[in-house]
Each structure stands twice: as C-alpha cells, then as structure tokens.
Design an enzyme around this catalytic site. Structure first.
Site, PDB file in Angstrom:
ATOM      1  N   ALA A  65      83.362  49.070  14.758  1.00 52.89           N
ATOM      2  CA  ALA A  65      84.396  48.809  15.765  1.00 52.89           C
ATOM      3  C   ALA A  65      85.785  48.853  15.128  1.00 52.89           C
ATOM      4  O   ALA A  65      85.934  48.727  13.911  1.00 52.89           O
ATOM      5  CB  ALA A  65      84.159  47.448  16.404  1.00 52.89           C
ATOM      6  N   GLY A 109      79.015  48.936  15.029  1.00 53.72           N
ATOM      7  CA  GLY A 109      78.875  49.605  16.316  1.00 53.72           C
ATOM      8  C   GLY A 109      78.444  51.049  16.192  1.00 53.72           C
ATOM      9  O   GLY A 109      77.811  51.591  17.108  1.00 53.72           O
ATOM     10  N   GLU A 112      74.769  50.909  15.859  1.00 54.97           N
ATOM     11  CA  GLU A 112      74.225  50.507  17.153  1.00 54.97           C
ATOM     12  C   GLU A 112      74.270  51.651  18.160  1.00 54.97           C
ATOM     13  O   GLU A 112      73.322  51.843  18.939  1.00 54.97           O
ATOM     14  CB  GLU A 112      74.992  49.291  17.668  1.00 54.97           C
ATOM     15  CG  GLU A 112      74.706  48.039  16.848  1.00 54.97           C
ATOM     16  CD  GLU A 112      75.642  46.889  17.150  1.00 54.97           C
ATOM     17  OE1 GLU A 112      75.152  45.776  17.385  1.00 54.97           O
ATOM     18  OE2 GLU A 112      76.875  47.104  17.146  1.00 54.97           O
ATOM     19  N   GLU A 132      78.526  43.040  10.040  1.00 57.70           N
ATOM     20  CA  GLU A 132      79.371  42.104  10.789  1.00 57.70           C
ATOM     21  C   GLU A 132      79.467  40.730  10.134  1.00 57.70           C
ATOM     22  O   GLU A 132      80.493  40.049  10.251  1.00 57.70           O
ATOM     23  CB  GLU A 132      78.848  41.957  12.219  1.00 57.70           C
ATOM     24  CG  GLU A 132      79.052  43.175  13.119  1.00 57.70           C
ATOM     25  CD  GLU A 132      77.913  44.179  13.029  1.00 57.70           C
ATOM     26  OE1 GLU A 132      77.874  45.091  13.866  1.00 57.70           O
ATOM     27  OE2 GLU A 132      77.063  44.053  12.119  1.00 57.70           O
TER      28      GLU A 132
END
Length: 258
Positions: A65, A109, A112, A132
């Site tokens: 992200a 992300g 993911e 994270e």
C-alpha cells in the site's frame, strides 16, 4: 479509457492490466484501486475478453500500500471510504480466469492482490511477503486468510509474524505460485499461457473456475455434487457437442462459446 496509475490493453482475447507507478514500486494508492476496479469491471463486461492478466514491471508487481497516503488516516477514514472492498468484490465476481504475473516485489497489498487472482505465475526474481507487522499493522486485504489457505498455518504465521519475504522457488514449493519462469521473456510466457486458456470454450472455462472456487467454500460432499451438476450441464451446450465431435474426427474444435 486512459488511466493515470495503470495501463489496460487487450491482445485478441487476453486483457492485460499493468500497474504503472514505477517510481513508487507500484505502491497501491486510492487512485490505483479505483482505476483497477474500473478496468476489471470494463474487461469483465467485454465479451471479447476471455482471460485477464494482472502484472507490474520487472522490479515490482506491487510493493504494498501507499504508506505515505495511509499513515494519517483515522479509523473512521478507513471505515467510511473503503474502495478496497469494492475492488475485492469485483475481482471475486469476475467470471473470466485472472492470472497474476509477478516479477519482483509482491508485498503487503501487492501479495494480497496476487492471491485474489485465480493463480499466480512468477518470474525467478519474485519475492512475496506480508510485512505489515514491521509498520505496526497487520494484513487487511486477505493476507491472514488467503495466505493460510494456500500455504498452511505454520508458514502463514511465520511470514505474517516475522514479515520475511518468500522467494519464487519457496512460493512454488509452498503452493502459493503455480509456475516459475526466467525473468527474461517472462511476460511472453504468461501471454502464451493466457492465450492457451483463451482458446478454450469460454463457458467451460467459467464453469471450471466456479467449481474450483466452490471447493473453497463448502464441504467435500457438497462440492462434489456441485461439480457433478456442472458436468451434467455441459451436455446442454453446443461446445460439448463440438468438442467431442472434433476429438472423434481428429481435428481442432471450433468453439461457438455457447
């Protein structure tokens, strides 16, 4: 349609969506999520598209992200403006097969997003991770859920609690990645695989995808029944008649996609 953070194109029946923020290692911003959702929706609605490839560049698929954009957000900011859930829903409801073509970093992300696709093809330089924990957060886009389903509890715990990266070979061995290719010519290999899938009957591709996804959502007995009913239903299609006739006649099938 022109986009700022992605590039979307079609090559015959194969749609290709590429992240286009190279200076930020394709970090996933709010704008990128919005454009990605639009591009996937448009390709899902395009009858000419049979397969979709999601990719980045040689250095990064997507390195997570956009933390600079995210760091000052409050709980209510994140809760009220949740375009990430919209993108996830569009990907989950996409009926065409979706391939993640991962070269370089697929972190947070990015990892993911790759796992939201139907399967992952990786270049030898690919690195996957859910780091994270190192920034005081945890995966929020399926990293604790899909990763566990793909690689098992032990390895998912290891990756999420240490934040370490998994290379392409470990990812293949662990079941996260389907196949690994040399970096040179990687996207050409992916295009050939996508073209091979696109050359099948479109309805049969979709049925196969539905059956495999159903196996993740139900028990074995229910899944077997769902598969058997889908198998029976193909005998109502023109493509079943054409495919089996072509096999008997020793020729290539001419699909009608009906």
């Amino acid at each position: 349609m022109q986009y700022e953070t992605i590039i979307a194109d079609r090559e015959d029946a194969v749609g290709i969506i590429a992240f286009n923020r190279p200076e930020q290692l394709n970090a996933i911003s709010i704008k990128l999520r919005e454009e990605l959702a639009e591009a996937f929706q448009a390709m899902s609605n395009d009858d000419q598209v049979r397969v979709i490839i999601l990719t980045g560049n040689e250095k990064a698929f997507a390195a997570g992200a956009d933390i600079k954009e995210m760091q000052s957000k409050s709980y209510m900011d994140m809760y009220l403006f949740d375009n990430a859930s919209r993108l996830q829903a569009i990907l989950q409801n996409c009926r065409n097969p979706v391939i993640a073509a991962v070269s370089g970093y697929a972190l947070g992300g990015g990892c993911e997003l790759a796992m939201m696709c139907d399967f992952i093809l990786a270049a030898e330089n690919a690195k996957f991770g859910q780091p994270e924990v190192s920034i005081g957060a945890l995966p929020g886009w399926g990293g604790t859920q899909r990763l566990t389903g793909l690689v098992g509890k032990s390895k998912a715990m290891d990756m999420c609690l240490t934040g370490r990266m998994m290379d392409a070979r470990e990812a293949e061995y662990s079941g996260l990645v389907s196949r690994v290719f040399p970096v040179e010519g990687f996207l050409d290999e992916v295009r050939q695989i996508a073209a091979r899938i696109a050359s099948n009957s479109a309805p049969i591709n979709r049925m196969i995808k539905e059956c495999i996804n159903q196996s993740l959502e139900t028990n074995l007995q229910s899944g077997l029944l769902f598969e058997h009913r889908q198998f029976q239903s193909v005998f109502a299609t023109e493509d079943q008649k054409e495919g089996m006739s072509a096999f008997v006649e020793k020729r290539k099938p001419r699909w009608k996609n009906s």
